[in-house]
Write a protein that holds these residues in place. Structure first.
Motif, PDB file in Angstrom:
ATOM      1  N   SER A 423       3.531  11.654   9.867  1.00 45.36           N
ATOM      2  CA  SER A 423       4.676  10.801  10.153  1.00 45.36           C
ATOM      3  C   SER A 423       4.953   9.839   9.003  1.00 45.36           C
ATOM      4  N   LEU A 427       8.562   9.800   7.301  1.00 46.34           N
ATOM      5  CA  LEU A 427       9.343   8.565   7.332  1.00 46.34           C
ATOM      6  C   LEU A 427       9.704   8.082   5.934  1.00 46.34           C
ATOM      7  N   TYR A 514      10.073   5.486  17.277  1.00 47.09           N
ATOM      8  CA  TYR A 514      10.705   5.700  15.961  1.00 47.09           C
ATOM      9  C   TYR A 514      11.288   4.399  15.419  1.00 47.09           C
ATOM     10  N   ILE A 518       9.940   2.675  11.913  1.00 48.88           N
ATOM     11  CA  ILE A 518      10.894   2.491  10.821  1.00 48.88           C
ATOM     12  C   ILE A 518      10.900   1.032  10.384  1.00 48.88           C
ATOM     13  N   LYS A 521       7.847   0.185   8.366  1.00 51.42           N
ATOM     14  CA  LYS A 521       7.977   0.672   6.989  1.00 51.42           C
ATOM     15  C   LYS A 521       8.858  -0.245   6.152  1.00 51.42           C
TER      16      LYS A 521
END
Length: 597
Positions: A423, A427, A514, A518, A521
């Motif tokens: 992932s 991502l 998700y 996100i 990140k």
């Protein structure tokens, strides 16, 4: 109320846009594609936009459109921006100042476009080989490489820069492989500029509507349309109108025919080169005041430019449950084991449908990774156990994967074995290629490794490995000769393993949303000032909640201790605190902000 002080409902108001001039292009584009009553009446859905890489029109269109709308680069703008990039390199490298080098590189680029029209993979491969070609390395050249070579560069630093430049265009080959052109639009804009000059404002009255209608008629029918309009209105066209319209149409046809002649094209190219050389000369003394081609040079949603506040509103907060989500299993193969390794293969399975695609790497594969995966990159080709595999550009692969995920009518939870690795890489690509919103059908990520440790506690107690190949051999009687670390094989193995030992709800229990990952990140780098102040886990929770460090500062400056407490402890739709309600942690954050202030 409009600027005249009247309600827009009691008159035909001309004020239909209140934003800035810069935002008008994208707003008009989105309205034309997504809201046009004419297109809706005839049942036409726009799926492709052609344009330069300087505006955000495509982002505005996609934001208001449920279907996938593709963007193709205009070939004329593309070549112009490519030439600009070459002239930029000319400033730092003497070899680029040879008057034959830039024209030769432009010619190679143009030939690549023409010879690979409609074939993005081949186009990307050819463009990537051009730097090697001009540096005397012709092993990977195609049939286009013939005869003697007058241009042979030597500077290795220049080779690196050219490889980066051509690599960017190769990665985006899918955008311009069809050689799309917006020249017809430029033509109609030119006609409109004659009928409605910019130094006068015609848009405040019906005059603007009639001038636009006249522009469309001129483009489609020629100036003779005036005669047809007069005829329908039973109005005499006047003594000279018919003859004048005929003269204009005749001139227009002759001009169009002349423009297609080889001699005319050659002269046009010569004048363009002279004009370009003159402009470059002036820019050296004046400096460049406008930077174009941002669509190719950088992602439209790179980490530095993503509006996370907007994403908080755009990305849905999905309630993950058995009834609301589907499970899709996926796996990646990468060029190494580091955080910045390239993705080499994406594979997935949903119900009876499978997906697998190989990505074209831009650098060599780590030797240890190659031994594990069987993938090798030799001479610009990717091999799986000595067998060549077809590759596509990373952006094209992401688009294909996103379209596969849409097979699921519900939001999907992506399950991988050791999902933190897979992932994280996926991502990174989604963010770097500006496709965060495109993948909003992903509800979250779940780790089958965590689930297997829960359902097989005796294995954990005996300290046996939970490595996928070993699990498959121990529990599914797979042989030692099976080729694991081919992503699709691994995915199908994982499906069998999970179907046998786990239930769907187990994956949903350990699912990471998700939207949250996100935000982690994007925002965790901004929270570096909190390292050592609170735990790393708490920093990730703050980032996952969509809280930037600047937001913490703004809230503290405005509302002090109470504002920070409210921000971190407010309840979400799941009736849990947004971050934490622990008094000690909140006080620590407040104390840090007080000292920083």
């Amino acid at each position: 109320m409009c600027t005249n002080g009247h309600s827009k409902s009691d008159h035909e108001c001309r004020q239909n846009f209140c934003g800035s001039a810069k935002a008008m292009e994208s707003d008009v584009g989105a309205a034309l594609v997504n809201e046009s009553s004419i297109l809706k009446d005839i049942g036409l859905n726009v799926r492709v936009l052609i344009g330069d890489e300087d505006s955000s029109t495509i982002a505005a269109v996609r934001q208001g459109n449920l279907q996938t709308v593709f963007k193709l680069a205009d070939s004329n703008h593309l070549k112009k921006n490519f030439a600009n990039a070459l002239y930029e390199l000319r400033k730092g490298y003497s070899e680029m100042r040879n008057k034959e080098v830039i024209p030769h590189l432009k010619k190679c680029f143009s030939y690549a476009l023409v010879q690979n029209k409609g074939h993005s993979a081949e186009l990307g491969k050819t463009i990537r080989n051009i730097p090697e070609h001009v540096f005397g390395q012709h092993e990977n050249c195609g049939v286009w490489c013939k005869g003697t070579h007058k241009i042979e560069l030597k500077n290795q630093q220049l080779y690196t820069k050219l490889s980066e430049l051509f690599g960017k265009y190769a990665d985006n080959a899918a955008k311009f492989s069809v050689a799309a052109s917006s020249q017809a639009n430029e033509s109609i804009n030119n006609i409109m500029a004659h009928k409605a000059p910019k130094n006068c404002c015609y848009s405040l009255s019906e005059s603007g509507d009639y001038r636009l209608a006249s522009t469309v008629c001129t483009k489609n029918e020629g100036e003779k349309h005036i005669m047809d309009v007069n005829s329908k209105l039973n109005v005499s066209p006047g003594k000279h109108t018919a003859s004048f319209a005929k003269v204009l149409d005749t001139k227009r046809k002759k001009r169009a025919m002349k423009a297609k002649l080889p001699t005319t094209k050659a002269r046009r190219n010569l004048l363009a080169r002279k004009k370009e050389a003159s402009r470059k000369s002036m820019e050296q003394s004046e400096g460049i005041h406008y930077e174009t081609n941002c669509g190719i040079n950088s992602c439209s949603e790179s980490r530095g430019t993503v509006d996370f506040r907007l994403l908080l509103d755009i990305l849905p907060t999905i309630a993950v449950s058995v009834d609301s989500c589907n499970i899709i299993y996926f796996d990646l193969e990468t060029s190494g084991f580091s955080k910045d390794s390239e993705i080499l293969q994406i594979a997935a399975k949903f119900e009876n449908s499978t997906f697998s695609v190989y990505l074209h790497p831009s650098k060599s594969i780590d030797a240890d990774a190659s031994r594990v995966t069987g993938l090798k990159y030799v001479g610009e080709k990717l091999y799986f156990y000595s067998k060549e595999v077809a590759t596509i550009a990373p952006r094209e692969a992401l688009i294909s994967f996103q379209q596969f995920l849409e097979f699921s009518s519900k939001p999907c939870v992506l399950v991988a074995h050791n999902a933190s690795f897979d992932s994280s890489h996926l991502l990174r690509y989604i963010i770097d290629y500006g496709m965060i919103e495109s993948f909003k059908n992903i509800a979250g990520f779940s780790d089958s490794l965590t689930v297997m440790k829960k359902v097989l506690p005796e294995r954990k107690a005996e300290k046996k490995s939970f490595n996928l190949p070993i699990l498959a051999r121990d529990l599914l009687n797979f042989g030692t000769s099976d080729k694991f670390h081919e992503a699709l094989f691994d995915v199908e193995t994982l499906v069998k393993l999970c179907d046998t030992f786990a239930k769907k709800e187990m994956f949903l229990e350990v699912c990471k949303l998700y939207k949250e990952v996100i935000m982690v990140k994007l925002l965790s780098p901004s929270l570096k000032y909190l390292k050592g102040v609170i735990s790393n886990q708490m920093i990730l929770k703050i980032a996952g909640a969509g809280i930037h460090y600047e937001i913490l500062k703004e809230v503290y400056a405005k509302d002090g201790d109470i504002g920070i407490k409210s921000l971190l402890s407010e309840k979400t739709i799941s009736n849990k605190p947004r971050v934490t309600k622990a008094k000690k942690i909140i006080e620590t954050v407040v104390e840090h902000l007080r000292n920083k202030g």
